[in-house]
Design an enzyme around this catalytic site. Structure first.
Site, short mmCIF file in Angstrom:
data_model
loop_
_atom_site.label_atom_id
_atom_site.label_comp_id
_atom_site.label_asym_id
_atom_site.label_seq_id
_atom_site.Cartn_x
_atom_site.Cartn_y
_atom_site.Cartn_z
N ASP A 1 -8.75 -5.73 -5.28
CA ASP A 1 -8.70 -4.36 -5.81
C ASP A 1 -7.30 -3.92 -6.25
OD1 ASP A 1 -7.56 -4.35 -3.30
OD2 ASP A 1 -8.74 -2.70 -2.49
N HIS A 2 -6.26 -4.56 -5.76
CA HIS A 2 -4.91 -4.07 -6.06
C HIS A 2 -4.45 -4.48 -7.45
CE1 HIS A 2 -4.68 -2.72 -1.99
NE2 HIS A 2 -3.41 -2.41 -2.09
N ASP B 1 -3.71 -4.06 5.16
CA ASP B 1 -3.41 -2.92 4.31
C ASP B 1 -3.26 -1.70 5.21
OD1 ASP B 1 -3.65 -2.12 1.16
OD2 ASP B 1 -4.11 -0.48 2.55
N ARG C 1 0.52 8.39 -1.42
CA ARG C 1 1.97 8.11 -1.40
C ARG C 1 2.62 8.58 -2.68
NH1 ARG C 1 1.29 2.32 1.60
NH2 ARG C 1 1.18 3.31 3.63
N SER D 1 3.73 0.73 3.38
CA SER D 1 2.76 -0.36 3.25
C SER D 1 2.85 -1.40 4.36
CB SER D 1 3.01 -1.01 1.90
OG SER D 1 2.74 -2.37 1.92
N ARG E 1 2.71 -4.54 3.55
CA ARG E 1 3.03 -5.80 2.86
C ARG E 1 4.07 -6.60 3.64
NH1 ARG E 1 5.37 -2.29 -2.08
NH2 ARG E 1 3.30 -1.46 -1.74
C1 MIC Z 1 0.02 0.39 -0.59
O1 MIC Z 1 -0.68 1.37 -0.67
O2 MIC Z 1 1.26 0.43 -0.55
C2 MIC Z 1 -0.64 -0.95 -0.53
C3 MIC Z 1 -0.34 -1.63 -1.80
O3 MIC Z 1 -2.03 -0.81 -0.42
C4 MIC Z 1 -0.09 -1.70 0.68
C5 MIC Z 1 -0.43 -3.12 0.75
C6 MIC Z 1 0.33 -3.98 -0.19
O4 MIC Z 1 1.52 -3.79 -0.42
O5 MIC Z 1 -0.28 -4.93 -0.65
C7 MIC Z 1 -0.44 -1.07 2.02
O6 MIC Z 1 -0.58 0.13 2.08
O7 MIC Z 1 -0.46 -1.76 3.03
FE1 SF4 Z 2 -4.90 0.79 -2.96
FE2 SF4 Z 2 -2.95 1.18 -1.18
FE3 SF4 Z 2 -3.40 2.93 -3.15
FE4 SF4 Z 2 -5.11 2.72 -1.20
S1 SF4 Z 2 -3.01 3.40 -1.02
S2 SF4 Z 2 -5.61 2.85 -3.37
S3 SF4 Z 2 -5.07 0.53 -0.75
S4 SF4 Z 2 -2.72 0.82 -3.37
#
Ligand code: MIC
Ligand code: SF4
Length: 652
Positions: free
Chosen positions: A72-73, A127, A390, A545, A547
């Site tokens: 999905d990302h 995640d 965010r 995140s 990550r």
């Molecule tokens: C995000 O919202 O920052 C992400 C992308 O979903 C991350 C995960 C990632 O960096 O792959 C998260 O929230 O853990």
């Molecule tokens: Fe995707 Fe992270 Fe954004 Fe949620 S916060 S929609 S998991 S990138």
């Protein structure tokens, strides 16, 4: 002789789920506990590493009740790297018994809530917004990919036992207030560090007024508080939700005992809430929307509705009803991303796509999209109102964009006006949206693993590089502070998102070139020239995140320790997992006198759990740093990371 009945001590909901899954430790806040994990989820951006790590563990299949791999990302498939990642994820899932959700099916958290999450179960996901499933009474936590790989291998998940904060809800929404405003209100009160080490458990008569998708909006964004997770009870609303999803059999009632005790308590009167917005560039910079409407009201250039926080059927139906029969001003770009194909199908069936298209909105794929900087960047210095979770600086892809976090109701109204206006001007809100008794199933879109997995071949493209070996921690480390940063450094600062960089998530040497590049583009060069170094940081280092690349990349470049005032939970765990020392300044005032470029000597071998050590400064002076590591975590770091540690322990 009278028989004495020993009454079981009253438990809150979190304690109930934790105690039924406890494998080691005691439920005493702050002490390390190991808990059995029933379900795992991964997404593509963190998933490739998690499965490479699972492969390195060497088991024939996952040992969880259920593991799901979502894509999905990054679904842009610009060049071979990204589609190759998807192909790897699909084939590795089939090989090891994991359910696979292909690109475009939906956002992991929305899909997991609709299709798989269950009350009373434990879930970890690679995640940080995995707590979304807390909306239906599942104890769901974000974790690094390696922790998820170990959970898939049947290992317990180790965390410090959280404190449990009771959030007592009373009243019901009035006017334009909605679920997003509950969590924005909490963020305004607690800040982005206020939830560290805590679970937010929702109770009180207000709970029954909230549907599961509304609850999930709140638990999702509890991640922004830094909380371990957030959870709602499982009740009649949960039953109705699961029934609509065709999963009534997954229902089980679950609430805190009447006289359960908590480590803290807050009260929110839902009827007193008004539409709120988080100002740039932090989710806790919360003010009322009305206050932003003063004067002429800031011009709005873009609105984005979607993300795992606010992309449910109810969110988008409400949006469509607000926009119906209207036309957006020419200067407003409105992007709408449904959370899943189920949501999209329901909107289509009720002719709710048309009002979106006719007002000038753009309908995007059912993915994270603009939330992770995959397109949809605002104009230079543009104002964007987003229903996301965010608004870190630069995350939208436009460094100087001004991103405000708001509810779908607020975003739709502001998009129509083209500027911030007072909710008093928005007219009457549409009626609260409920799911139909039976929502259309999209279950057949998932690929369930075959019974006979022996014929499955895992396909790896050229960009998929297995993890290199990491050396154990040396006894003493003399190196320079190669970067000094301030408070609230996010993982987006450490490793930016966006299409170009996210496509490199399966290739650590390649992605490491981007570490801290938006903060200091010379950092990687300095690391390469020196071979090793330290990072000095402020409060809440590594928030955001999950990550693990934000730890793996620095590790690859030779970062041996981060010395900070305080750390965010998941990033701290990722540092430990990859053998980087997370040290805490004993005296926060030392932060001021330490400078980038200064040489330090850390006596790594003499570090003991929770004990201060003296770090020698280049000038000859000393300062003290402590740690909050357990015996085991220290051993993991000394071994060079968790994979080395697990290998060594199984060799013994
Ligand atoms: C995000 O919202 O920052 C992400 C992308 O979903 C991350 C995960 C990632 O960096 O792959 C998260 O929230 O853990
Ligand atoms: Fe995707 Fe992270 Fe954004 Fe949620 S916060 S929609 S998991 S990138």
């Amino acid at each position: 002789m009278s028989q004495k009945l020993t009454k079981k001590p009253a438990q809150n909901l979190t304690q109930k789920i934790l105690s039924s899954h406890l494998r080691s430790g005691k439920l005493v806040p702050g002490q390390e506990i190991g808990i059995k994990i029933d379900q795992t989820l991964t997404q593509d951006a963190t998933g490739t590493m998690a499965y490479l790590q699972f492969e390195a563990i060497g088991l024939p299949r996952v040992r969880t009740e259920l593991s799901v791999s979502y894509v999905d990302h990054n679904t842009l498939q610009m060049g071979f790297r990204n589609p190759d990642d998807h192909q790897y994820l699909r084939t590795v899932a089939a090989k090891y018994g994991v359910v696979f959700s292909p690109a475009g099916t939906g956002i992991c958290h929305q899909l997991h809530l609709e299709n798989f999450a269950k009350p009373g179960k434990t879930l970890i996901g690679s995640d940080s917004h995995t707590p979304t499933a807390g909306g239906l009474g599942c104890l769901a936590m974000g974790a690094g990919g390696l922790s998820v790989a170990l959970a898939m291998a049947g290992e317990p998940y180790f965390i410090p036992c959280p404190q449990v904060v009771k959030v007592e809800l009373t009243g019901r929404f009035t006017g334009w207030a909605s679920a997003k405003d509950v969590i924005l209100h909490l963020l305004g009160q607690f800040t982005v560090k206020g939830g560290v080490g805590k679970v937010f458990e929702f109770t009180g008569p207000g709970v029954a007024t909230l549907t599961v998708p509304e609850r999930a909006t709140i638990t999702n964004m509890g991640a922004e508080l830094g909380a371990t997770t957030s959870i709602f009870p499982s009740d009649a609303r949960t039953k109705a939700f699961l029934k609509s999803m065709g999963r009534e059999r997954d229902y089980k009632p679950l609430t805190a005992d009447q006289d359960a005790s908590y480590d803290g308590e807050v009260h929110i009167d839902l009827s007193a809430l008004v539409p709120l917005a988080a100002r740039p560039h932090m989710p806790d910079r919360v003010v009322s929307v009305a206050s932003l409407a003063e004067g002429d009201g800031l011009t709005v250039n873009q609105a984005a509705i979607g993300s795992c926080t606010n992309s449910s059927y109810a969110d988008l139906k409400t949006t469509a009803l607000i926009l119906k029969g209207k036309r957006l001003p020419a200067h407003v770009d409105l992007l709408v991303s449904p959370g899943s194909k189920q949501v999209l199908k329901m909107l289509a069936a009720e002719n709710l796509i048309e009002p979106l298209l006719d007002c000038g909105a753009r309908l995007l794929e059912c993915t994270c999209g603009p939330c992770i900087g995959m397109g949809g960047s605002p104009t230079s210095a543009g104002v964007s109102v987003r229903t996301f979770n965010r608004n870190f600086e630069g995350r939208s892809g436009t460094q100087d964009a001004q991103v405000f976090l708001v509810s779908p109701q607020t975003a739709a109204n502001l998009a129509l006006f083209g500027r911030f206006t007072d909710p008093a001007q928005w007219g009457t809100p549409p009626r609260k949206v409920h799911l139909p008794a039976k929502a259309p199933s999209i279950r057949k879109l998932f690929t369930f693993p075959p019974k006979d997995r022996s014929a499955v071949t895992i396909v790896r493209g050229p960009n998929i590089k297995s993890l290199g070996d990491f050396a154990p921690l040396p006894e003493s480390i003399t190196a320079k502070i190669l970067l000094k940063v301030g408070d609230d450094i996010t993982t987006d600062h450490i490793l930016p998102a966006g299409a170009q960089i996210t496509a490199l998530r399966s290739n650590i040497p390649a992605i490491s070139e981007y570490i801290f590049n938006r903060v200091d583009e010379k950092f990687v060069g300095r690391m390469k020239a020196e071979g090793q170094g330290f990072i000095l940081g402020g409060e809440n280092y590594g928030q955001g995140s999950s990550r693990e690349h934000a730890a793996l990349g620095p590790r690859h470049l030779g970062v041996k320790a981060v010395i900070v005032k305080s750390l965010a939970r998941i990033h701290r765990a990722n540092l430990v997992n990859f053998g980087i020392l997370p040290l805490l300044l004993m005296d926060k005032a030392d932060y001021e006198s330490l400078a980038q470029g200064e040489t330090l000597t850390i006596p790594a071998a003499s570090i003991r759990p929770g004990q201060p050590v003296d770090i020698t400064r280049g000038s000859g002076g000393k300062f003290a740093a402590t740690n909050d590591l357990t015996e085991k975590e220290l051993a993991i770091i000394q071994a060079g990371g968790l994979l080395n540690y697990v290998r060594q322990s199984s060799a013994r």
